[in-house]
Design a protein around this motif. Structure first.
Motif, mmCIF file in Angstrom:
data_model
loop_
_atom_site.group_PDB
_atom_site.id
_atom_site.type_symbol
_atom_site.label_atom_id
_atom_site.label_comp_id
_atom_site.label_asym_id
_atom_site.label_seq_id
_atom_site.Cartn_x
_atom_site.Cartn_y
_atom_site.Cartn_z
ATOM 1 N N TYR A 102 0.842 -1.303 -0.016
ATOM 2 C CA TYR A 102 0.229 -0.408 -0.306
ATOM 3 C C TYR A 102 1.233 1.485 0.535
ATOM 4 O O TYR A 102 0.862 1.584 0.635
ATOM 5 N N MET A 103 0.743 2.279 -0.920
ATOM 6 C CA MET A 103 1.797 3.339 -1.137
ATOM 7 C C MET A 103 1.117 4.088 -1.840
ATOM 8 O O MET A 103 1.042 3.889 -3.325
ATOM 9 N N ARG A 104 0.810 5.785 -1.813
ATOM 10 C CA ARG A 104 0.648 6.273 -2.580
ATOM 11 C C ARG A 104 1.211 7.171 -3.766
ATOM 12 O O ARG A 104 0.835 7.883 -4.485
ATOM 13 N N GLY A 105 2.274 7.748 -2.625
ATOM 14 C CA GLY A 105 3.455 8.127 -3.839
ATOM 15 C C GLY A 105 3.930 9.514 -3.139
ATOM 16 O O GLY A 105 3.300 9.927 -1.439
ATOM 17 N N ASP A 130 -10.332 11.298 -2.072
ATOM 18 C CA ASP A 130 -10.694 9.672 -2.506
ATOM 19 C C ASP A 130 -9.758 8.275 -2.095
ATOM 20 O O ASP A 130 -10.599 7.003 -2.027
ATOM 21 N N PHE A 131 -8.506 8.546 -1.865
ATOM 22 C CA PHE A 131 -7.814 7.650 -0.809
ATOM 23 C C PHE A 131 -8.786 6.951 0.350
ATOM 24 O O PHE A 131 -8.436 6.014 0.332
ATOM 25 N N MET A 132 -9.237 8.064 0.560
ATOM 26 C CA MET A 132 -9.787 7.588 2.284
ATOM 27 C C MET A 132 -10.854 7.227 2.291
ATOM 28 O O MET A 132 -11.047 5.630 2.832
ATOM 29 N N ARG A 133 -11.875 7.394 1.676
ATOM 30 C CA ARG A 133 -12.922 6.606 0.722
ATOM 31 C C ARG A 133 -13.458 5.620 0.849
ATOM 32 O O ARG A 133 -14.053 4.882 1.558
ATOM 33 N N ASN A 536 -0.612 0.576 -7.459
ATOM 34 C CA ASN A 536 -2.270 0.127 -7.787
ATOM 35 C C ASN A 536 -3.153 1.101 -6.493
ATOM 36 O O ASN A 536 -4.119 1.269 -7.286
ATOM 37 N N SER A 537 -2.840 2.068 -5.619
ATOM 38 C CA SER A 537 -3.685 2.667 -5.179
ATOM 39 C C SER A 537 -4.097 3.588 -5.249
ATOM 40 O O SER A 537 -4.718 3.912 -5.330
#
Length: 555
Positions: A102-105, A130-133, A536-537
Motif C-alpha cells: 500500500y503506497m500512495r506516492g 478519494d484515497f480515504m473513502r 496500485n492504490s
C-alpha cells in the motif's frame, strides 16, 4: 436485468476490465439501482488458490491462468534483454497477482498532475479524500495505535483493507538501522504526502490472506440485479456511431463470449479500465490512436490521437544481492524439506511467516544525490536472493536490496502489431534511455553500498554478490544496471490526461477521451507522470474520483 435489443444487450455503463479500477467502478456505479452496469473481464474468476495465499504471486506471475504473459521488446537500455511484463488476467486484475504493497506516492505527484491538466481536482489535498473513502486501515481499528495525524490521513470502514505484515526479520531490522545510520529517517507512515524514511511496508491483506479488488468491491455486490458480470470474455473492439454534433460516440463493445461474437450497447458511457497496456491496445484496434499506426494496419481512423500508446513509464528496479553470515534468511529457512514444512505449518496455524510475505518487506525512500530536493529512490528489501524471478533461491544466506528511480525521464510506447486483438502489442519501455536516468541508476547503487556499509549491518560481514564491488565507475554501474535491472510492474501513462491544447493528451482532466463522446479511460494509463511509489492504490484513487464525476453527471 439487461434489456435485449437486436441481438445485443443494452446497459447504461459498460466497464471493460475487472481489475483494480474496474471492480471499484462497477461497485460505485451499480450502487444506484437505476443504473444498469456491465463489467467485462477477459480472465476467469479469481478462484485459483495461489491468488489468495500471499506468497502465491510466485505461481501467478507468468501463469496463463492469471497473467497476460506480455514480454517487452528487446530493450537497448537493458543491453538488448527482453523482460516478462506481468499484467493480471483474472477478476481483480493486477491486484490479484501484485506485491500487495500500500503506497500512495508523494503530494508533489498529484500537485504536478493539477499543473499539467489545469484542474485543481488532482491536487493532493483533493485526492486525499478519494484515497480515504475506500480505506479500512488497521490502525483505526478499535484499540488501534493511531495518533491524531493518522486519523487525518487514513480512513476506516471502507472496502480496501490495509494491515501490517505478519512477520519479522532481524536481518531486515538491522538493515533499517543501517539506513538510519546512512541518513534516512525512520517513519511510521509512508502515505502522508512525504514518504521519505524507512519502515516495513503496509500491505493489502486481511488476516494473512491477499485482499484483492474482487474481494473488496465485488464480493456480495455481484448479486445486485442491475450489475452484470461477464468474465472469460474477450473485448474485440469498441463500437461507434455519429452523435448529434457530428462527433463519434462510443455506443458499445463487440465481444467474444462462450465462442460467439456478441454486442453490448451503452446508453451512457463505455469506460476502459483495461490497464496501461490493454486500454491503449483496445483504443488503437478500434481506430483511436496515431494515424500513421492505424494506417499501417488498415484500421479506419475514428479519432487521430497521437498520444495513444505513447508516454509509457515504469519503475526499473536494480537488484543488489548481499551474502551475509550469521543471519536467518529465507534462503536458509527454505533449504530443506523440514524447513519448508515448518513454513507451511506456521501459515496453516497462524496465517503468518514466509507464506504470508509480500514480495518485499522493508521499504526506504531517499535521494540518489544532494541534487534532489525530494526522495527519488524507493527500496524494496527482501530476506532472500535468487538469480532471477522464478529461479531457485541461492544456497547461501543473503538479502536483496532492490532500488528504483521513482521519477524516470525515459519514455516508452505500446503499439499494436496487427488487427488481431488476441495478439500482444509491442511494449517498448526504453529504460535508461536518458542521461539523467543512467546517472540515477549509477548513484542509486552507490547509495545501496553506503547503507550496507554502516555499522549496524557490519556484524553480518556482507559480501556484495551483485553487481560486485569491482564495478565502480558510472560507465560500469550503468552497464550492470542494464544487465540486472527488471521491471517492478508499474506501467502507466499510455493514455495520459492533459489540457485541451496538449496534442499528446488522450483524455481531459475528467478522463473523457478527446473528440469522442461516451468514452472514458479510468486506469493507470491516464497518469501524465508516474507516482513516486507503487501504483496500485493510486489507481484505486483515480477510479474513486472518476466514479464521483460519472455519477454526478448522470444525476
Amino acid at each position: 436485468m439487461a434489456e435485449q435489443t437486436n441481438n445485443s444487450q443494452v446497459f447504461d455503463y459498460i466497464v471493460v476490465g475487472a481489475g483494480t479500477a474496474g471492480c471499484l467502478l462497477a461497485n460505485r456505479l451499480s450502487a444506484d439501482p437505476a443504473n444498469r452496469v456491465l463489467l467485462i473481464e477477459a480472465g476467469g474468476r479469481d478462484n485459483y488458490h495461489w491468488i489468495h495465499i500471499p506468497v502465491g504471486y510466485l505461481y501467478c506471475i507468468d501463469n496463463p491462468r492469471t497473467d497476460w504473459r506480455f514480454r517487452t521488446e528487446a530493450d537497448p537500455g537493458l543491453n538488448g534483454r527482453s523482460l516478462i511484463f506481468p499484467r493480471g488476467k483474472t477478476l481483480g486484475g493486477c491486484s490479484s497477482i501484485n506485491g500487495m504493497l500500500y503506497m500512495r506516492g508523494q503530494a508533489r505527484d498529484y500537485d504536478g498532475w493539477a499543473e499539467l491538466t489545469g484542474d485543481d481536482a488532482w491536487r493532493w489535498d483533493n485526492c486525499l479524500p478519494d484515497f480515504m473513502r475506500h480505506e479500512d486501515h488497521y490502525r483505526l481499528d478499535r484499540g488501534g495505535d493511531a495518533d491524531a495525524a493518522h486519523r487525518d490521513y487514513h480512513g476506516h470502514g471502507g472496502e480496501w483493507r490495509i494491515e501490517k505484515q505478519r512477520l519479522k526479520w532481524q536481518v531486515l531490522d538491522d538493515f533499517a538501522t543501517a539506513a538510519v545510520e546512512a541518513g534516512i529517517p525512520r517513519t511510521r507512515d509512508f502515505n502522508r504526502g512525504d514518504n521519505e524514511g524507512v519502515d516495513y511496508f503496509e500491505v493489502n491483506q486481511r488476516s494473512g490472506w491477499r485482499w484483492n479488488t474482487s474481494k473488496a468491491f465485488l464480493r456480495g455486490v455481484e448479486k445486485r440485479s442491475n450489475l452484470t458480470l461477464w468474465h472469460s470474455t474477450q473485448v474485440l473492439g469498441l463500437e461507434f456511431e455519429k452523435s448529434e454534433t457530428g462527433e463519434p460516440r462510443c455506443c458499445g463493445v463487440k465481444v467474444q463470449r462462450a465462442g460467439e461474437v456478441a454486442m453490448a450497447r451503452a446508453a451512457r458511457e463505455v469506460i476502459l479500465s483495461a490497464g496501461a497496456i490493454g486500454s491503449p491496445q483496445l483504443l488503437q484496434l478500434s481506430g483511436v490512436g496515431p494515424a500513421e499506426l492505424l494506417a499501417e494496419h488498415d484500421i479506419p481512423v475514428v479519432a487521430a490521437l497521437p498520444g495513444v500508446g505513447e508516454n509509457l513509464q515504469d519503475h526499473l528496479q536494480i537488484r543488489s544481492i548481499y551474502q551475509v553470515k550469521g543471519a536467518n534468511t529465507l534462503n536458509t529457512m527454505a533449504s530443506s524439506l523440514m524447513g519448508k514444512a515448518r513454513i507451511g505449518l506456521e501459515y496453516a496455524l497462524r496465517r503468518s511467516g514466509p507464506m504470508s510475505m509480500a514480495p518485499s518487506q522493508l521499504c526506504a525512500f531517499t535521494r540518489s544525490s544532494e541534487a534532489y530536493e525530494h526522495p527519488n529512490l524507493e527500496y524494496h528489501v527482501q530476506p532472500l536472493s535468487l538469480e532471477a524471478f522464478g529461479q531457485p533461491l541461492h544456497d547461501f544466506p543473503a538479502i536483496t536490496a532492490s532500488v528504483c528511480n521513482l521519477n524516470p525521464t525515459s519514455r516508452g510506447t505500446v503499439r499494436i502489431k496487427s488487427r488481431d486483438p488476441r495478439q500482444a502489442p509491442a511494449i517498448s519501455p526504453n529504460y535508461l534511455s536518458t542521461p539523467e536516468d543512467r546517472q540515477v541508476a549509477a548513484d542509486s547503487l552507490r547509495v545501496t553500498r553506503r547503507i550496507a556499509g554502516q555499522p549496524a549491518f557490519a556484524k553480518y560481514q556482507p559480501e556484495e554478490v551483485k553487481p560486485g564491488v569491482q564495478y565502480q565507475s558510472d560507465e560500469d554501474l550503468v552497464r550492470l544496471a542494464g544487465d540486472i535491472g527488471t521491471t517492478i510492474f508499474h506501467p502507466v501513462g499510455t493514455a495520459r490526461m492533459g489540457r485541451a491544447d496538449d496534442p499528446m493528451a488522450v483524455v481531459d482532466s475528467q478522463l473523457r477521451v478527446r473528440g469522442i463522446q461516451g468514452l472514458r479511460v479510468v486506469d493507470a494509463s491516464i497518469m501524465p507522470t508516474i507516482t513516486s511509489g507503487n501504483t496500485n492504490s493510486p489507481t484505486l484513487m483515480i477510479a474513486e474520483k472518476a466514479a464521483g464525476w460519472i455519477l454526478g453527471r448522470a444525476s
